[in-house]
Enzyme design. Sequence first.
Site, mmCIF file in Angstrom:
data_model
loop_
_atom_site.group_PDB
_atom_site.id
_atom_site.type_symbol
_atom_site.label_atom_id
_atom_site.label_comp_id
_atom_site.label_asym_id
_atom_site.label_seq_id
_atom_site.Cartn_x
_atom_site.Cartn_y
_atom_site.Cartn_z
ATOM 1 N N SER A 14 57.309 63.026 58.444
ATOM 2 C CA SER A 14 57.333 61.569 58.205
ATOM 3 C C SER A 14 56.760 60.761 59.377
ATOM 4 O O SER A 14 57.107 60.987 60.534
ATOM 5 C CB SER A 14 58.774 61.117 57.946
ATOM 6 N N THR A 61 62.862 59.093 51.029
ATOM 7 C CA THR A 61 61.631 59.684 50.507
ATOM 8 C C THR A 61 61.977 60.914 49.664
ATOM 9 O O THR A 61 63.148 61.166 49.365
ATOM 10 C CB THR A 61 60.627 59.945 51.657
ATOM 11 N N LYS A 65 64.788 59.695 45.905
ATOM 12 C CA LYS A 65 64.645 58.284 45.492
ATOM 13 C C LYS A 65 65.483 57.947 44.257
ATOM 14 O O LYS A 65 65.952 56.819 44.121
ATOM 15 C CB LYS A 65 63.175 57.940 45.240
ATOM 16 N N ASN A 86 63.494 53.243 47.406
ATOM 17 C CA ASN A 86 63.026 53.845 48.662
ATOM 18 C C ASN A 86 63.539 53.090 49.892
ATOM 19 O O ASN A 86 63.253 53.471 51.017
ATOM 20 C CB ASN A 86 61.492 53.962 48.699
ATOM 21 N N ALA A 130 55.797 58.077 41.364
ATOM 22 C CA ALA A 130 54.975 57.100 42.091
ATOM 23 C C ALA A 130 54.387 56.084 41.103
ATOM 24 O O ALA A 130 54.378 54.876 41.366
ATOM 25 C CB ALA A 130 53.862 57.801 42.860
ATOM 26 N N LYS A 155 54.152 61.555 28.437
ATOM 27 C CA LYS A 155 54.762 60.805 29.544
ATOM 28 C C LYS A 155 54.007 59.499 29.798
ATOM 29 O O LYS A 155 54.600 58.464 30.074
ATOM 30 C CB LYS A 155 54.735 61.651 30.825
ATOM 31 N N LEU A 213 46.687 57.825 46.354
ATOM 32 C CA LEU A 213 47.964 57.526 47.025
ATOM 33 C C LEU A 213 48.222 58.483 48.177
ATOM 34 O O LEU A 213 48.966 58.167 49.101
ATOM 35 C CB LEU A 213 49.138 57.616 46.034
HETATM 36 P P1 NDP Z 1 55.716 63.452 40.673
HETATM 37 O O1 NDP Z 1 56.047 64.886 40.926
HETATM 38 O O2 NDP Z 1 56.788 62.548 40.190
HETATM 39 O O3 NDP Z 1 54.530 63.368 39.570
HETATM 40 C C1 NDP Z 1 53.383 64.177 39.697
HETATM 41 C C2 NDP Z 1 52.312 63.711 38.710
HETATM 42 O O4 NDP Z 1 51.107 64.438 38.990
HETATM 43 C C3 NDP Z 1 52.650 63.981 37.244
HETATM 44 O O5 NDP Z 1 52.117 62.933 36.465
HETATM 45 C C4 NDP Z 1 51.932 65.311 36.970
HETATM 46 O O6 NDP Z 1 51.577 65.481 35.612
HETATM 47 C C5 NDP Z 1 50.688 65.124 37.791
HETATM 48 N N1 NDP Z 1 50.049 66.395 38.219
HETATM 49 C C6 NDP Z 1 50.538 67.326 39.083
HETATM 50 N N2 NDP Z 1 49.640 68.318 39.252
HETATM 51 C C7 NDP Z 1 48.580 68.021 38.465
HETATM 52 C C8 NDP Z 1 47.336 68.673 38.206
HETATM 53 N N3 NDP Z 1 47.024 69.837 38.791
HETATM 54 N N4 NDP Z 1 46.476 68.071 37.371
HETATM 55 C C9 NDP Z 1 46.782 66.892 36.765
HETATM 56 N N5 NDP Z 1 47.942 66.242 36.967
HETATM 57 C C10 NDP Z 1 48.826 66.794 37.813
HETATM 58 O O7 NDP Z 1 55.044 62.941 42.041
HETATM 59 P P2 NDP Z 1 55.011 61.442 42.587
HETATM 60 O O8 NDP Z 1 54.649 60.552 41.452
HETATM 61 O O9 NDP Z 1 56.259 61.168 43.331
HETATM 62 O O10 NDP Z 1 53.847 61.483 43.700
HETATM 63 C C11 NDP Z 1 52.456 61.505 43.358
HETATM 64 C C12 NDP Z 1 51.604 61.376 44.605
HETATM 65 O O11 NDP Z 1 51.748 60.102 45.212
HETATM 66 C C13 NDP Z 1 51.928 62.391 45.723
HETATM 67 O O12 NDP Z 1 50.696 62.894 46.206
HETATM 68 C C14 NDP Z 1 52.623 61.562 46.781
HETATM 69 O O13 NDP Z 1 52.420 62.090 48.073
HETATM 70 C C15 NDP Z 1 51.912 60.215 46.621
HETATM 71 N N6 NDP Z 1 52.676 59.049 47.136
HETATM 72 C C16 NDP Z 1 52.152 58.299 48.175
HETATM 73 C C17 NDP Z 1 52.808 57.185 48.676
HETATM 74 C C18 NDP Z 1 52.211 56.384 49.822
HETATM 75 O O14 NDP Z 1 52.939 55.577 50.454
HETATM 76 N N7 NDP Z 1 50.932 56.501 50.114
HETATM 77 C C19 NDP Z 1 54.112 56.761 48.118
HETATM 78 C C20 NDP Z 1 54.573 57.586 47.006
HETATM 79 C C21 NDP Z 1 53.872 58.685 46.561
HETATM 80 P P3 NDP Z 1 52.616 66.072 34.522
HETATM 81 O O15 NDP Z 1 53.478 64.917 34.113
HETATM 82 O O16 NDP Z 1 51.764 66.573 33.424
HETATM 83 O O17 NDP Z 1 53.396 67.169 35.205
#
Ligand code: NDP
Length: 267
Positions: A14, A61, A65, A86, A130, A155, A213
């Site tokens: 972090s 984090t 959350k 958060n 996210a 979803k 992101l």
């Molecule tokens: P989640 O685990 O809640 O969701 C993951 C998402 O990614 C789902 O929609 C999933 O699809 C999809 N996914 C995963 N792998 C693949 C793949 N190979 N191909 C296509 N889709 C895929 O994660 P979060 O929403 O919490 O986080 C997402 C990203 O955002 C992370 O990289 C995190 O680090 C980043 N983030 C950055 C922040 C910042 O401050 N910059 C703040 C918060 C998050 P499915 O539903 O089909 O499984």
Amino acid sequence: MDHYGVFGNPIEHSLSPIIHSQFAKQTGLDIKYEKILAPLDDFAKTAQMFISQGAKGFNITVPFKIEAFNLATQCSLNAQTAGAVNTIKKNGNELMGENTDGIGLVNDLTKNLNISLNGKTVLILGAGGATRGILLPLLNQQPKRLMIANRTASKAIDLAKDFSIYGNTCGFGLDKVKNDPVDVIINATSASLDGQMPDIATGVANGAICYDLMYGTQTPFMDWAKANNAKMIVDGLGMLVEQAAAAFKFWTGKQPNTQEVIKNLRS
Ligand code: NDP
């Protein structure tokens, strides 16, 4: 000295302590901000102990959350629609929950990068936590249309329905992304963490602003955007600093200078 911290598991990576110590220096506040590794099965007790020891608030984090949302005794509309918290602030006997991720993204786009979302077409890839957190602040900017495309189409469809009272949203599978260019693409999948980029129609990126992101590395999404003629390509470091600034303001009432901190972190 006021005491704050960030809970996660893992937490070693972090950047929040560095960011908040720079905010404290800028605003002349005497603050201690630490990283706290909460056991995966004991977040609530660890957080409550932190508060009972005199802390004024904390960030949360991955993966806590949603548990933080349940721990908060009052939640902002942002936190309610996100279903995730958060940032928690102690206020008397209340634990006030906020979600600053979406405000952080919008502030980075509109203030740091000078991008207006009003009247624009926006495509979000991913429908996880996210995405849920950024949807309301994005829709408050009144884009013409906000599309959510996800690997699991249902979803994205459900999420778009949940948020349709706040603006023009629609959801579909990644395979249904059209070749027509959009104004802004936001990658909110975690595919970059596995070094992957979803296989979607490439024409959508032509002339678009592409925002990942994820931060700290050149991601496959950023490479894809470059290969497909994106106008601007940005990572999520600015969002990280802006969401921290919104939390800092929620706790202290003071607005830090985020551009200075982003510049420091990039160098
Ligand atoms: P989640 O685990 O809640 O969701 C993951 C998402 O990614 C789902 O929609 C999933 O699809 C999809 N996914 C995963 N792998 C693949 C793949 N190979 N191909 C296509 N889709 C895929 O994660 P979060 O929403 O919490 O986080 C997402 C990203 O955002 C992370 O990289 C995190 O680090 C980043 N983030 C950055 C922040 C910042 O401050 N910059 C703040 C918060 C998050 P499915 O539903 O089909 O499984």
